[in-house]
Motif scaffolding. Sequence first.
Motif, PDB file in Angstrom:
ATOM      1  N   PHE A 256      -1.289  -7.506   1.250  1.00  0.00           N
ATOM      2  CA  PHE A 256      -1.735  -6.907   2.459  1.00  0.00           C
ATOM      3  C   PHE A 256      -1.065  -5.630   2.730  1.00  0.00           C
ATOM      4  N   PHE A 257      -0.066  -5.281   2.337  1.00  0.00           N
ATOM      5  CA  PHE A 257       0.474  -3.891   2.892  1.00  0.00           C
ATOM      6  C   PHE A 257      -0.359  -2.680   2.956  1.00  0.00           C
ATOM      7  N   PRO A 258      -0.908  -2.494   1.724  1.00  0.00           N
ATOM      8  CA  PRO A 258      -1.860  -1.253   1.985  1.00  0.00           C
ATOM      9  C   PRO A 258      -2.830  -1.359   3.123  1.00  0.00           C
ATOM     10  N   ALA A 259      -3.250  -2.320   3.770  1.00  0.00           N
ATOM     11  CA  ALA A 259      -3.960  -2.472   5.034  1.00  0.00           C
ATOM     12  C   ALA A 259      -3.001  -1.802   6.409  1.00  0.00           C
ATOM     13  N   VAL A 260      -1.737  -1.660   6.198  1.00  0.00           N
ATOM     14  CA  VAL A 260      -1.187  -0.921   7.353  1.00  0.00           C
ATOM     15  C   VAL A 260      -0.713   0.499   7.025  1.00  0.00           C
ATOM     16  N   THR A 261      -0.753   0.841   5.696  1.00  0.00           N
ATOM     17  CA  THR A 261      -0.356   2.254   5.357  1.00  0.00           C
ATOM     18  C   THR A 261      -1.408   3.333   6.075  1.00  0.00           C
TER      19      THR A 261
ATOM     20  N   ALA B 247       3.550  -9.298  11.034  1.00  0.00           N
ATOM     21  CA  ALA B 247       4.514  -8.632  11.806  1.00  0.00           C
ATOM     22  C   ALA B 247       5.496  -8.062  10.985  1.00  0.00           C
ATOM     23  N   PHE B 248       5.497  -8.455   9.540  1.00  0.00           N
ATOM     24  CA  PHE B 248       6.780  -8.109   8.859  1.00  0.00           C
ATOM     25  C   PHE B 248       6.364  -6.717   8.257  1.00  0.00           C
ATOM     26  N   CYS B 249       4.986  -6.644   8.012  1.00  0.00           N
ATOM     27  CA  CYS B 249       4.465  -5.379   7.340  1.00  0.00           C
ATOM     28  C   CYS B 249       4.427  -4.414   8.633  1.00  0.00           C
ATOM     29  N   CYS B 250       3.939  -4.644   9.624  1.00  0.00           N
ATOM     30  CA  CYS B 250       3.573  -3.741  10.866  1.00  0.00           C
ATOM     31  C   CYS B 250       4.850  -3.388  11.293  1.00  0.00           C
ATOM     32  N   LEU B 251       5.826  -4.040  11.250  1.00  0.00           N
ATOM     33  CA  LEU B 251       7.301  -3.853  11.652  1.00  0.00           C
ATOM     34  C   LEU B 251       7.627  -2.303  10.850  1.00  0.00           C
ATOM     35  N   CYS B 252       7.493  -2.464   9.442  1.00  0.00           N
ATOM     36  CA  CYS B 252       7.795  -1.453   8.756  1.00  0.00           C
ATOM     37  C   CYS B 252       7.133  -0.281   8.989  1.00  0.00           C
ATOM     38  N   THR B 253       5.955  -0.189   9.373  1.00  0.00           N
ATOM     39  CA  THR B 253       5.274   1.215   9.734  1.00  0.00           C
ATOM     40  C   THR B 253       5.452   1.389  11.177  1.00  0.00           C
ATOM     41  N   PHE B 254       5.770   0.334  12.106  1.00  0.00           N
ATOM     42  CA  PHE B 254       6.178   0.957  13.459  1.00  0.00           C
ATOM     43  C   PHE B 254       7.632   1.549  13.758  1.00  0.00           C
ATOM     44  N   LEU B 255       8.484   0.954  12.829  1.00  0.00           N
ATOM     45  CA  LEU B 255       9.884   1.757  12.754  1.00  0.00           C
ATOM     46  C   LEU B 255       9.622   3.050  12.299  1.00  0.00           C
ATOM     47  N   THR B 256       8.811   3.133  11.103  1.00  0.00           N
ATOM     48  CA  THR B 256       8.667   4.466  10.430  1.00  0.00           C
ATOM     49  C   THR B 256       8.075   5.644  11.587  1.00  0.00           C
TER      50      THR B 256
ATOM     51  N   ASP C  59      -6.343  -2.565  -9.894  1.00  0.00           N
ATOM     52  CA  ASP C  59      -4.990  -3.258  -9.888  1.00  0.00           C
ATOM     53  C   ASP C  59      -3.908  -2.432 -10.454  1.00  0.00           C
ATOM     54  N   LEU C  60      -4.282  -1.476 -11.229  1.00  0.00           N
ATOM     55  CA  LEU C  60      -3.366  -0.452 -11.763  1.00  0.00           C
ATOM     56  C   LEU C  60      -2.860   0.668 -10.901  1.00  0.00           C
ATOM     57  N   ILE C  61      -4.113   0.957 -10.064  1.00  0.00           N
ATOM     58  CA  ILE C  61      -3.890   1.937  -8.875  1.00  0.00           C
ATOM     59  C   ILE C  61      -3.174   1.735  -7.856  1.00  0.00           C
ATOM     60  N   SER C  62      -3.630   0.780  -7.263  1.00  0.00           N
ATOM     61  CA  SER C  62      -3.114   0.049  -5.892  1.00  0.00           C
ATOM     62  C   SER C  62      -1.729   0.082  -5.758  1.00  0.00           C
ATOM     63  N   PRO C  63      -0.834  -0.692  -6.778  1.00  0.00           N
ATOM     64  CA  PRO C  63       0.762  -0.720  -6.508  1.00  0.00           C
ATOM     65  C   PRO C  63       1.267   0.698  -6.615  1.00  0.00           C
ATOM     66  N   THR C  64       0.609   1.494  -7.386  1.00  0.00           N
ATOM     67  CA  THR C  64       1.367   2.938  -7.446  1.00  0.00           C
ATOM     68  C   THR C  64       1.308   3.791  -6.197  1.00  0.00           C
ATOM     69  N   THR C  65      -0.037   3.508  -5.695  1.00  0.00           N
ATOM     70  CA  THR C  65      -0.172   4.187  -4.212  1.00  0.00           C
ATOM     71  C   THR C  65       0.789   3.593  -3.166  1.00  0.00           C
ATOM     72  N   THR C  66       0.895   2.353  -3.206  1.00  0.00           N
ATOM     73  CA  THR C  66       1.841   1.716  -2.145  1.00  0.00           C
ATOM     74  C   THR C  66       3.086   2.026  -2.437  1.00  0.00           C
ATOM     75  N   MET C  67       3.760   2.327  -3.535  1.00  0.00           N
ATOM     76  CA  MET C  67       5.108   2.658  -3.874  1.00  0.00           C
ATOM     77  C   MET C  67       5.087   4.097  -3.430  1.00  0.00           C
ATOM     78  N   PHE C  68       4.548   4.733  -3.652  1.00  0.00           N
ATOM     79  CA  PHE C  68       4.647   6.233  -3.297  1.00  0.00           C
ATOM     80  C   PHE C  68       4.734   6.139  -1.873  1.00  0.00           C
ATOM     81  N   TYR C  69       3.837   5.451  -0.935  1.00  0.00           N
ATOM     82  CA  TYR C  69       3.851   5.557   0.273  1.00  0.00           C
ATOM     83  C   TYR C  69       5.092   4.895   0.806  1.00  0.00           C
ATOM     84  N   LEU C  70       5.596   3.981   0.425  1.00  0.00           N
ATOM     85  CA  LEU C  70       6.821   3.103   0.846  1.00  0.00           C
ATOM     86  C   LEU C  70       7.923   4.196   0.460  1.00  0.00           C
ATOM     87  N   LEU C  71       7.962   4.923  -0.560  1.00  0.00           N
ATOM     88  CA  LEU C  71       9.042   5.823  -0.743  1.00  0.00           C
ATOM     89  C   LEU C  71       8.980   6.941   0.323  1.00  0.00           C
TER      90      LEU C  71
END
Length: 963
Positions: A354-359, A160-169, A494-506
């Motif tokens: 889990f968050f990359p699963a909702v991007t 719910a927390f992660c999907c709330l982020c993408t829903f509001l976006t 492990d090095l690529i995944s956080p970088t991608t997630t940060m750019f998506y969240l930005l």
Amino acid sequence: MCPKPSSARWLGCDKKLSRVHLVFNWNDFEFVLYKGVHTGCILEVGYELVALICCIRTIHWLGVKQQCSLFSADLLVLKEKFALTMIFFLYLGQLLHEDLSVSHLVLIIYIFVQIAEVKLGTVMGVFLPCLQNILGIIYYIRFSWIVGMAGIGESLLLVAFCCLCTFLTALSLSAIATNGAMKGGGPYYLIGRALGPEVGVSIGLCFFLGTAIAGALYVLGAVETFLDALPRAGIFTKTITQANGSVAYQTSIHDLQIYGIVVTILLCFIVFGGVKIINRVAPAFLIPVLFSVFCIFVGIFASGKDKPAEGITGLNLTTFKENWSSAYQMTNEAGKPDPNGSVYWNFNALVGLFFPAVTGIMAGSNRSSSLKDTQRSIPIGTLASQLSTTGLYLVSVLIFGAFATREKLLNDRLLTATVAWPFPAVIYVGIILSTLGAALQSLTGAPHLLAAIANDDILPVLSCFKVADGREPHIATLFTAFICLGCVVIGNLDLISPTTTMFYLLCYAGVNLSCFLLDLLDAPSWRPRWKFHHWSLSLLGASICVVIMFLISWSFTIISLALACLIYKYVCIKGKAGDWGDGFKSAYFQLALRSLRSLGANQVHPKNWYPIPLIFCRPWGKLPENVPCHPKLADFANCMKKKGRGLSLFVSILDGDYLECAEDAKAACQQLSTYIEYKQCEGVAEVVVAPNMAAGFRGIIQTMGLGNLKPNIVVMRYPEIWRRENLTEIPSTFVGIINDCIVANKAVVIVKGLEEWPNVYQSQFGTIDLYWIVRDGGLMLLLSQLLLTKESFENCKIQVFCIAEEDSDAEGLKADVKKFLYDLRMQAEVIVITIKTWDSHVDGGLQDESLEAFKAAQSRIGKYLAEMKERAERERTPLMADGKPVVVNEKQVEKFLYTTLKLNSLILRYSRMAATVLVSLPPPPLNHPAYFYMEYLDLLVENIPRLLIVRGYRKDVFNDTMY
């Protein structure tokens, strides 16, 4: 509706392609679609191909709308369907009488593709790409493990927390996307038009990098799953014989790199085919994925009877209760429980997992240029895909937690394959195709995003990625493939995944902030068709994005923010200026209005007083045509501001009639604005058309500014040329301007020796001398302090000269002035000159050049007065000067000249080597000829190279108390 064509004929073209005609006859109306001159040949395929391609492009360019009003309703249909179809069949009919050649076939295929080009709808353009990007490998190999670690309760909270982020976006994205026509670029276009080009380009490039890197992440995930399913397919795979005799395979990173490069190249070939080919290929990736999900649920519901493995209980209430609470613990690198493991998992760590699963909600908006109706497709398609996957995740949490024990959930990495019906291979196929489909969408969206940024022409360095409308960004695709291949070679998920997630969240945070700003400002242009939005929801969405970034990794968060800031700074320095009517401009405007209303019309307290100079750019003399303002005036304007803060108004007056000179005034104003920007002055340019300078200035001094944001100091150059060039109209204009300033309660600063004024690179030494003759509200003291803050005067010291009547008053006056300066936090040397000392200059201390100037002034005034009297006697009128009656008291004139002589001699005696001198400006005497006043001032400034003549106004600009 458009009338059907009754006849049409192809007139052809000559061999040199000098004229090409395409004529249609609608009800005996000859309508020429194209006439033009073209020469040359394309790929040596014949002049017919060149001619028809020219016709096609011209029809698109003309739009037919300008030639005949009958086509306004069906313009697009005529342009994209009928016209091209007519050319196709007319030319094909002509070819029936000729032998078909390669050039003819190329032409037919080209036109057919143009006719067949169709924009994408909601399902194919937005819903399926978003669904394909969201539903990925984490659902298959990590979701059941997350349920086992966090328990059903906290897993529901996590989803719910992660999907709330993408829903509001998605809500914010829908609101912005429905507020007008949307071009290519997706989130970059939305953020750039809302927060400005600098923020848009910085976040857009970060999102491009994130999308390109995500392509590598998906490719590596697909290859790793493939090698797990078929370990013998690895080239460098090592075989390990365990103690029990079983054989295990260890995948080499080189296999990941080789297979990853091959898969990336194959996907790039598909991307090079364009959006239409991708839309045909995408269902082939998505349908098996959806089928694999269906097989998982079928297997789960059947597991109660089949019992496919130990630990699988089927849907059981007891199992549901046991798995409700969390079981955070230590694990090894593979994620299996181990008390001596190196990784401890908690809720924060699971958010990052889990968050990359909702991007992936931006996959549809990334291809906005290919959508038929962006304002309909983006909201519906994006929200439908987001809500569908959210529902799938929530249901999966409940089902996964009810059908297997916690030990099974934590130890079986591919539990979905274990339980899948009819056999586990379905899940391997689903994982591989889901990741490849997501990689395909990433490699499609990233080049379109980069091309959109390049097309806006903000950064010249990106000009090579520009593409024409409707064309595929092949160069941007190559660049994206290069980045993707580089990340594949790294081979570290492990090095690529956080970088991608940060750019998506930005990017998500940028979209939410854009909607928040636009919603909060509520400008008249903010009228989105999507009504389900509110600024508080957008602010909440942006806050959640930032929180998730820090929950995942504070170090990667700082790196991504630093990269965005560096790009922002680079765009500010190297980028071209662009005005897109962004939200920040609207915010500045509303803030300025509110601030102006809060200031009111009352007098400003001295603590809050700022100089707002009104600078006369060229009141006297002439400058080169390409220089709208004296360069030294711009330098002096900067000297009147503390650390560059404040507003300057640069004004020029254009003589003439406004109706005739309005366009000239606009051009002059633009030229002046450009020059101010070049001189790095914070100011506003205005050019006023008036019959003459006096009338123009009087209008400016009365109307310029709003409320308390009106100019309070008038700055102009001293008219040193008036006698040299015999400009007899200058004295009356100059005195009129000073009188207007006194009446309007404006301070006056007149700069003498403007050519000698130092620029920022010319350091001055010595003193800044103030001859404080009359009380001026402290303006002269303030100007001296402002001069000291500039690099050119920072090595100088201030000297204050005062006049005392008696010698006995000198010490008391000096003490009072020192105390006053101390209260004002000013450091200055005080020098008191008594009247006796003053008079001694007349007896023997006058400078020779002062006496010489004094005698010359006496002679000119006497001559001018004699001419006035002669003219008055001849015309039998009172004494007249400048068209007005005047009263001349010759003793008073002599006194003025004598006082001015003493002050000039005093300045030359004490301040000949000063860096600059400030002296009080005497007011023009009433009913006095302007010519006489100019003679007084000429005598005052004689032989002083750099002088500021200052007149304050009826208010203090310095505060010597705390309140």
